[in-house]
Design a protein around this motif. Structure first.
Motif, PDB file in Angstrom:
ATOM      1  N   GLY A   1       0.994  -1.282  -0.015  1.00 20.89           N
ATOM      2  CA  GLY A   1      -0.160  -0.012  -0.033  1.00 20.89           C
ATOM      3  C   GLY A   1       0.798   1.384   0.083  1.00 20.89           C
ATOM      4  O   GLY A   1       2.110   1.247   0.234  1.00 20.89           O
ATOM      5  N   PRO A   2       0.304   2.436  -0.195  1.00 24.26           N
ATOM      6  CA  PRO A   2       1.029   3.796  -0.291  1.00 24.26           C
ATOM      7  C   PRO A   2       1.678   4.258   1.004  1.00 24.26           C
ATOM      8  O   PRO A   2       2.394   5.082   0.793  1.00 24.26           O
ATOM      9  N   GLY A   3       1.128   3.602   2.237  1.00 18.07           N
ATOM     10  CA  GLY A   3       1.442   4.174   3.398  1.00 18.07           C
ATOM     11  C   GLY A   3       2.838   4.317   3.577  1.00 18.07           C
ATOM     12  O   GLY A   3       3.595   5.490   3.880  1.00 18.07           O
ATOM     13  N   PRO A   4       3.718   3.204   3.545  1.00 18.08           N
ATOM     14  CA  PRO A   4       5.168   3.508   4.037  1.00 18.08           C
ATOM     15  C   PRO A   4       6.167   3.968   2.741  1.00 18.08           C
ATOM     16  O   PRO A   4       7.330   4.234   3.167  1.00 18.08           O
ATOM     17  N   TRP A   5       5.478   4.276   1.621  1.00 22.98           N
ATOM     18  CA  TRP A   5       6.131   4.878   0.571  1.00 22.98           C
ATOM     19  C   TRP A   5       6.176   6.160   0.471  1.00 22.98           C
ATOM     20  O   TRP A   5       5.033   7.174   0.592  1.00 22.98           O
ATOM     21  N   SER A   6       7.282   6.842  -0.067  1.00 19.26           N
ATOM     22  CA  SER A   6       7.311   8.048  -0.649  1.00 19.26           C
ATOM     23  C   SER A   6       8.264   8.199  -1.716  1.00 19.26           C
ATOM     24  O   SER A   6       9.241   7.256  -2.064  1.00 19.26           O
ATOM     25  N   SER A   7       8.161   9.508  -2.702  1.00 21.33           N
ATOM     26  CA  SER A   7       8.877   9.597  -3.716  1.00 21.33           C
ATOM     27  C   SER A   7       9.165   8.769  -4.466  1.00 21.33           C
ATOM     28  O   SER A   7      10.015   8.261  -5.409  1.00 21.33           O
ATOM     29  N   THR A   8       7.935   7.861  -5.125  1.00 21.26           N
ATOM     30  CA  THR A   8       7.926   6.790  -5.934  1.00 21.26           C
ATOM     31  C   THR A   8       7.751   7.563  -7.209  1.00 21.26           C
ATOM     32  O   THR A   8       7.363   8.687  -7.483  1.00 21.26           O
ATOM     33  N   GLY A   9       8.093   6.646  -8.261  1.00 21.81           N
ATOM     34  CA  GLY A   9       8.126   7.212  -9.723  1.00 21.81           C
ATOM     35  C   GLY A   9       8.551   6.011 -10.609  1.00 21.81           C
ATOM     36  O   GLY A   9       9.155   4.878 -10.067  1.00 21.81           O
ATOM     37  N   THR A  10       8.159   5.989 -11.941  1.00 19.17           N
ATOM     38  CA  THR A  10       8.721   5.070 -12.736  1.00 19.17           C
ATOM     39  C   THR A  10       9.065   5.514 -14.156  1.00 19.17           C
ATOM     40  O   THR A  10       8.230   6.774 -14.608  1.00 19.17           O
TER      41      THR A  10
ATOM     42  N   GLY B   1       7.220  -5.258  -2.682  1.00 18.81           N
ATOM     43  CA  GLY B   1       5.926  -4.506  -2.212  1.00 18.81           C
ATOM     44  C   GLY B   1       5.846  -2.996  -3.068  1.00 18.81           C
ATOM     45  O   GLY B   1       4.896  -2.782  -3.484  1.00 18.81           O
ATOM     46  N   LEU B   2       7.074  -2.637  -3.566  1.00 15.20           N
ATOM     47  CA  LEU B   2       6.888  -1.653  -4.365  1.00 15.20           C
ATOM     48  C   LEU B   2       6.204  -1.974  -5.732  1.00 15.20           C
ATOM     49  O   LEU B   2       5.686  -1.079  -6.340  1.00 15.20           O
ATOM     50  N   LEU B   3       6.738  -3.033  -6.197  1.00 15.97           N
ATOM     51  CA  LEU B   3       6.277  -3.722  -7.500  1.00 15.97           C
ATOM     52  C   LEU B   3       4.678  -3.749  -7.427  1.00 15.97           C
ATOM     53  O   LEU B   3       4.085  -3.670  -8.304  1.00 15.97           O
ATOM     54  N   LEU B   4       4.412  -4.244  -6.221  1.00 15.79           N
ATOM     55  CA  LEU B   4       2.861  -4.592  -5.868  1.00 15.79           C
ATOM     56  C   LEU B   4       2.077  -3.179  -6.069  1.00 15.79           C
ATOM     57  O   LEU B   4       1.051  -2.931  -6.711  1.00 15.79           O
ATOM     58  N   LEU B   5       2.631  -2.176  -5.380  1.00 15.26           N
ATOM     59  CA  LEU B   5       2.101  -1.087  -5.499  1.00 15.26           C
ATOM     60  C   LEU B   5       2.093  -0.217  -7.029  1.00 15.26           C
ATOM     61  O   LEU B   5       0.971   0.428  -7.355  1.00 15.26           O
ATOM     62  N   TRP B   6       3.066  -0.412  -7.650  1.00 12.17           N
ATOM     63  CA  TRP B   6       3.168  -0.135  -9.130  1.00 12.17           C
ATOM     64  C   TRP B   6       2.125  -0.869  -9.989  1.00 12.17           C
ATOM     65  O   TRP B   6       1.677  -0.207 -10.880  1.00 12.17           O
ATOM     66  N   ALA B   7       1.842  -2.225  -9.556  1.00  6.93           N
ATOM     67  CA  ALA B   7       1.046  -2.996 -10.457  1.00  6.93           C
ATOM     68  C   ALA B   7      -0.455  -2.579 -10.218  1.00  6.93           C
ATOM     69  O   ALA B   7      -1.403  -2.840 -11.058  1.00  6.93           O
ATOM     70  N   ALA B   8      -0.650  -1.953  -9.155  1.00  7.52           N
ATOM     71  CA  ALA B   8      -2.046  -1.551  -8.736  1.00  7.52           C
ATOM     72  C   ALA B   8      -2.421  -0.183  -9.612  1.00  7.52           C
ATOM     73  O   ALA B   8      -3.721  -0.086  -9.817  1.00  7.52           O
ATOM     74  N   GLY B   9      -1.514   0.538 -10.165  1.00  9.54           N
ATOM     75  CA  GLY B   9      -2.090   1.393 -10.882  1.00  9.54           C
ATOM     76  C   GLY B   9      -1.327   2.984 -10.746  1.00  9.54           C
ATOM     77  O   GLY B   9      -0.368   2.935  -9.913  1.00  9.54           O
ATOM     78  N   PRO B  10      -1.338   3.831 -11.431  1.00  9.01           N
ATOM     79  CA  PRO B  10      -0.514   4.959 -11.472  1.00  9.01           C
ATOM     80  C   PRO B  10      -0.963   5.900 -10.562  1.00  9.01           C
ATOM     81  O   PRO B  10      -0.228   6.868 -10.305  1.00  9.01           O
ATOM     82  N   GLU B  11      -1.984   5.666  -9.458  1.00  7.65           N
ATOM     83  CA  GLU B  11      -2.380   6.548  -8.634  1.00  7.65           C
ATOM     84  C   GLU B  11      -1.456   6.823  -7.431  1.00  7.65           C
ATOM     85  O   GLU B  11      -0.753   7.980  -7.105  1.00  7.65           O
TER      86      GLU B  11
END
Length: 437
Positions: free
Chosen positions: A28-37, A81-91
């Motif tokens: 989930g987005p909770g523990p993440w920041s400054s994400t991008g692709t 976890g980051l890959l799962l977050l990315w797979a969920a969508g661009p939000e």
């Protein structure tokens, strides 16, 4: 823009169940920041127990993983976890971002290292001393020939004694150890199967192993392609650098499916490809130690333009991946072209005539329906049927195939052999690939 992977594919990358469970808590987005692709990479900062967040990055083409956490598992729970977050969508992970310096330097360094590695492999193959190689090959060939002759005698003794009267416990392991000493690991593996072969299939195992040992005894008189097959099955290998120094096949390779098998020593990943221009099917193998997933992970359905070098043999299938020309791209809108069950069996029969030890051949079945019967599962197109190989998949996976089909014909990729068909990938009503592992 990089097409996002399915959650299913991300989960298949986990090195073990513990990593999978831990990754779910970081999806989930909770523990993440400054994400991008962007630029074929994915990155983010994950809050951990310390004051400094973990820097996590994934190079999506290979894929490859980088994380500042102390874990020795690859991919670690943060990368998963980051890959799962990315797979969920661009939000949560926006597209088209410029990577930060630490990601850009890592991606650029990997590209340079890959080019340097290929150059070194080709240089090594070019500089090899052919005379010394011939001497080493001659010595090993003599050892293997002696081991093969001994094995034929042992098998003949077993038949004379009677297959209903098994040898003493550990006897076959002793023979296997002698085959290892003779530098014939393929024969050793065949001997070990005799310990666990069912009684009604034991004579068949004896016969095929005797045939292989006998074929090596006259390998120099066999046709070149069959001789290469015999050597490979006995245990001779060809270095990737040597293969890549020879002819390669460049094509746009569609990923038909992948499957992992594991034992206490390593995980083996099989990835099957089909060339869009050549129509050739290729099998890539990758290996990982316990706690580490194999480093080759190509999403099913994607297309990769690359050069492959095939191992020699009567039925060339196994290949090594050479130079890539870009990252994997979205595949065709529809499922791959397939054949009927009868045609798949005929193609396997033709391949078996060239390689009598071939247990299965990759095939795409078109418009088949899975059917559950009292004797097991069948695949039918209304004109012919193929049994699903017993024990090839757990019941849960076969019921999943039935759910994908919902009683309607589906396209199905797998391996067709004398024991039946082993499903690997099905395409659903919306032409999306569904892994059946």
């Amino acid at each position: 823009m990089e097409e996002r992977w399915s959650t299913e594919h991300v989960l298949s990358l986990a090195p073990d169940p513990a990593s999978l469970k831990a990754a779910g808590k970081l999806s989930g987005p909770g523990p993440w920041s400054s994400t991008g692709t962007g630029r074929g990479a994915l990155w983010g900062l994950c809050k951990g127990s310390g004051s400094t967040p973990y820097r996590t990055a994934v190079e999506l083409g290979t894929p490859a993983y980088k994380c500042s956490c102390p874990s020795r598992k690859f991919p670690c729970k943060h990368a998963l976890g980051l890959l799962l977050l990315w797979a969920a969508g661009p939000e949560a992970v926006p597209d088209g971002a410029a990577p930060p310096d630490w990601v850009a330097e890592w991606v650029d360094g990997r590209g340079e290292a890959a080019a340097e590695r290929v150059a070194k492999q080709r240089a090594k193959a070019a500089e090899a001393d052919p005379e010394a190689a011939r001497r080493r090959a001659g010595k090993r060939s003599a050892r293997v020939a002696a081991g093969a002759a001994e094995l034929r005698l042992r098998l003949a003794d077993g038949v004379r004694r009677g297959l209903a009267d098994p040898p003493p416990a550990g006897a076959w392991e002793e023979v296997a150890a002698r085959m290892v000493d003779a530098q014939a690991p393929g024969l050793a593996a065949g001997v070990r199967t005799l310990e666990r072969a069912p009684q009604d299939g034991l004579l068949e195992e004896y016969a095929m192993l005797h045939l292989l040992a006998g074929a090596y005894g006259r390998v120099d008189a066999l046709p070149e392609a069959l001789a290469a097959t015999v050597r490979a099955r006995v245990g001779f290998t060809t270095e990737a650098a040597e293969l890549l120094a020879g002819p390669t096949v460049r094509d746009r390779w569609q990923v038909l499916g992948s499957r992992d098998t594991a034992d206490e020593r390593l995980t083996t990943r099989r990835v099957w490809l089909r060339g869009a221009k050549t129509g050739r099917t290729a099998l890539l193998l990758a290996f990982g130690r316990p706690g580490q997933a194999p480093d080759l992970a190509l999403p099913t359905g994607r297309v990769l333009e690359a050069e492959l070098a095939f191992h020699p043999g009567a039925h060339p299938l196994r290949a090594v991946l050479g130079a890539r020309h870009g990252d994997p791209e979205p595949g065709p809108a529809g499922p791959p072209a397939g054949v009927s069950p009868a045609e798949a069996l005929a193609e396997y029969g033709a391949a078996l005539a060239a390689d009598p030890w071939l247990e299965g051949r990759p095939a795409v079945l078109a418009e088949v329906v899975p059917v559950r019967t009292p004797d097991g599962w069948l695949l039918t197109d209304g004109r012919g049927t193929l049994p699903v190989r017993r024990g090839a998949l757990p019941d849960q996976a076969l019921w999943r195939l039935a759910a994908v089909s919902a009683g309607h014909p589906v396209t199905l990729f797998g391996e067709c052999g004398h024991a039946g068909f082993t499903p690997v990938t099905a395409w659903d009503a919306e032409h999306r690939p569904v892994a059946l592992g």
